[in-house]
Design an enzyme around this catalytic site. Structure first.
Site, PDB file in Angstrom:
ATOM      1  N   TRP A   1       4.468  13.512 -37.499  1.00  0.00           N
ATOM      2  CA  TRP A   1       5.716  12.683 -37.444  1.00  0.00           C
ATOM      3  C   TRP A   1       5.434  11.453 -36.798  1.00  0.00           C
ATOM      4  O   TRP A   1       6.485  10.852 -36.495  1.00  0.00           O
ATOM      5  CB  TRP A   1       6.757  13.709 -36.473  1.00  0.00           C
ATOM      6  CG  TRP A   1       6.902  15.052 -37.093  1.00  0.00           C
ATOM      7  CD1 TRP A   1       7.891  15.297 -38.051  1.00  0.00           C
ATOM      8  CD2 TRP A   1       6.054  16.237 -36.820  1.00  0.00           C
ATOM      9  NE1 TRP A   1       7.688  16.816 -38.174  1.00  0.00           N
ATOM     10  CE2 TRP A   1       6.756  17.357 -37.436  1.00  0.00           C
ATOM     11  CE3 TRP A   1       5.403  16.409 -35.735  1.00  0.00           C
ATOM     12  CZ2 TRP A   1       6.370  18.517 -37.320  1.00  0.00           C
ATOM     13  CZ3 TRP A   1       4.751  17.754 -35.833  1.00  0.00           C
ATOM     14  CH2 TRP A   1       5.399  18.870 -36.529  1.00  0.00           C
ATOM     15  N   ASP A   2       4.196  10.993 -36.684  1.00  0.00           N
ATOM     16  CA  ASP A   2       4.089   9.807 -35.955  1.00  0.00           C
ATOM     17  C   ASP A   2       4.580   9.568 -34.692  1.00  0.00           C
ATOM     18  O   ASP A   2       5.274   8.693 -34.346  1.00  0.00           O
ATOM     19  CB  ASP A   2       4.495   8.679 -36.966  1.00  0.00           C
ATOM     20  CG  ASP A   2       3.799   7.285 -36.470  1.00  0.00           C
ATOM     21  OD1 ASP A   2       2.818   7.210 -35.623  1.00  0.00           O
ATOM     22  OD2 ASP A   2       4.237   6.124 -36.869  1.00  0.00           O
ATOM     23  N   TYR A   3       4.716  10.666 -33.764  1.00  0.00           N
ATOM     24  CA  TYR A   3       5.189  10.654 -32.432  1.00  0.00           C
ATOM     25  C   TYR A   3       4.226  10.377 -31.501  1.00  0.00           C
ATOM     26  O   TYR A   3       4.217  10.874 -30.335  1.00  0.00           O
ATOM     27  CB  TYR A   3       5.813  12.322 -32.248  1.00  0.00           C
ATOM     28  CG  TYR A   3       7.057  12.652 -32.805  1.00  0.00           C
ATOM     29  CD1 TYR A   3       7.954  11.561 -32.868  1.00  0.00           C
ATOM     30  CD2 TYR A   3       7.335  13.841 -33.215  1.00  0.00           C
ATOM     31  CE1 TYR A   3       9.299  11.973 -33.518  1.00  0.00           C
ATOM     32  CE2 TYR A   3       8.793  14.252 -33.416  1.00  0.00           C
ATOM     33  CZ  TYR A   3       9.483  13.042 -33.708  1.00  0.00           C
ATOM     34  OH  TYR A   3      10.788  13.449 -34.440  1.00  0.00           O
TER      35      TYR A   3
END
Length: 495
Positions: free
Chosen positions: A161-163
């Protein structure tokens, strides 16, 4: 040189490797001599250091490529995607993890705290190695005397999630039953705020576990559970169709249709290739760069945050190639400028198309109803919210990219942190309205504001000179926030 190494094979491998090493080091030595003698504008001692650095860089780059070649040929047990060359393996090694944001440090403990990024590729995890899965999207405490990890705390398992952590962690003294504990506050893009013992990494505040949605293109790689902070989170409840919004009933209808068409299973919905998925919060947070501010006397954390979803889809490699999606240092097709808006995720089966903020193509407005960002004061002792309010006005925002110039607080996207003074004032810019504000720490009310020459996507700082206090901010703007850019540093004198 890279092509020579890629062609190495069979019994001639070592001869060619030695030849390559000789040529590379010879070239570095030539640079050594060139720098050592020709930089007349630099004093002799600095010329020597520059020359040594050139030699070390040459040997280091060659050594990195040599290791990559060994891995590519199977001598080192690493796993790579089909079609990867030794040159692309170099890039993979150099991009093993990234700590792209600001580090923190504790001199007394001899520790530096690195907020780590997620391992490449952002939205595809099957090719990652065990060490990447262990340390990515973690806060890593490195021993400054050895360079080795003392401890690490991972917030997201197998992140797609590109977290990654976008903000630095902040050192505080946390109240405990037997006095204060040296702690570190860790904000995240998911909105969760963690408080850890900075000596050991042990959580000092409650952490829970939730069931995470499965599915997506890699169902076996999705973690069945994820952790969440039970102490405090900036994250709002899951979206519903009623949260869809528009400047007209037609806009709202389109957004409702898109909501129904997308995959959305709540927090941690994995990306798909057959249809769009909704990621909420999006990769801009929660908290992104800038982090939180702390008033240690009053025991208050100040956190400005974003509240927007992303509308995401994995694009099959053949389709991405047809559209000309290539790495950012190469020729690209007609794609957007936001991170993930047509990024190829090279050497994986899928590119990624991220509609950051989930915006409509014609008006440019967001499908989720406002506010899109806020600022909050949090009691450190209890984790409870003292006040919470939208941050940012509509003055430079509007449909079709036309500024409305309306002084109405709507809560805009914001990046860049706040600073708190001893008198109880919060100074923050960050929002897309190009304003810097002074906010009352006790009430959350805006007491003063001024227009910056460009976007204030940076954290202000305060200092004293000759008995007078100043606030200064770099008003550089940012392309992702679509604010004006400049090279101006603006300072204000406090009365």
């Amino acid at each position: 040189m890279f092509k020579v190494l890629e062609c190495i094979s069979g019994e001639h491998d070592m001869r060619l490797v030695l030849l390559a090493a000789f040529v590379w080091i010879l070239g570095s030595a030539a640079i050594f001599l060139l720098l050592g003698r020709s930089l007349d504008c630099v004093d002799a001692r600095r010329r020597q250091w520059l020359a040594i650095a050139a030699l070390a860089a040459g040997v280091g780059v060659w050594a990195t490529h040599f290791i990559a070649m060994l891995a590519y040929r199977g001598a080192v047990p690493l796993r790579f995607a089909p079609g990867m060359t030794a040159t692309s393996v170099v890039i993979a090694i150099l991009a093993f993890w990234s700590a792209w944001t600001i580090a923190s440090g504790d001199e007394a403990l001899g520790l530096v705290y690195l907020p780590m990024g997620n391992a490449a590729a952002d939205y595809y995890s099957s090719l990652r190695r065990p060490a990447e899965n262990e340390y990515a999207t973690s806060l890593v405490a490195l021993d400054v005397t050895t360079g080795k990890p003392r401890w690490h705390f991972q917030a997201v398992k197998k992140d797609v999630w590109d977290y990654d952590f976008g903000a630095q962690a902040t050192l505080i003294d946390f109240p405990g039953a037997n006095g204060t504990v040296p702690a570190i506050v860790l904000p995240s893009k998911q909105g969760d705020i963690y408080v850890l013992d900075r000596r050991t990494g042990k959580p000092l505040t409650p952490i829970g576990t939730i069931r995470a949605p499965g599915g997506g293109v890699e169902p076996k790689d999705r973690a069945p559970t994820q952790i969440v902070s039970l102490w405090h989170t900036l994250r709002k409840p899951d979206l519903t169709e009623k949260d869809m919004w528009g400047m007209s009933p037609i806009d709202q209808m389109i957004c409702r249709i898109q909501f129904r068409q997308a995959s959305y299973k709540g927090f941690y919905t994995p990306p798909e290739s057959m249809r769009r998925s909704i990621e909420y919060p999006g990769y801009n947070g929660g908290t992104d760069w800038g982090g939180v501010a702390v008033d240690p006397v009053r025991g208050v954390i100040v956190a400005n945050y974003n509240d927007m979803p992303n509308y995401v889809r994995l694009v099959p490699r053949r389709k991405a190639n047809e559209m000309g999606w290539a790495p950012r240092d190469q020729a690209r097709g007609n794609i957007g400028g936001a991170e993930g808006a047509g990024d190829p995720q090279a050497h994986t089966p899928y590119a990624i198309d991220v509609n950051a903020g989930w915006r409509l193509p014609f008006t440019g407005l967001l499908c989720k109803q406002p506010p899109y960002g806020g600022i909050r004061a949090i009691d450190i002792a209890t984790g409870k919210t003292i006040w919470d309010r939208p941050l940012g006005t509509a003055r430079t925002n509007g449909p079709f990219g036309i500024p409305s110039m309306l002084p109405v607080t709507i809560g805009t996207p914001n990046n860049g942190g706040a600073v708190v003074t001893a008198s109880g004032l919060i100074f923050v810019a960050a929002a897309t309205d190009n304003l810097i504000r002074a906010i009352d720490l006790a009430t959350g009310k805006t007491l003063w504001s001024d227009v910056l020459p460009a976007g204030g996507q940076a954290t202000p700082m305060t200092y004293e000179a000759n008995g007078k206090q100043y606030i200064v901010i770099y008003a550089g703007g940012h392309h992702f926030m679509e604010t004006p850019v400049s090279d101006e540093v603006v300072a204000y004198a406090l009365p």
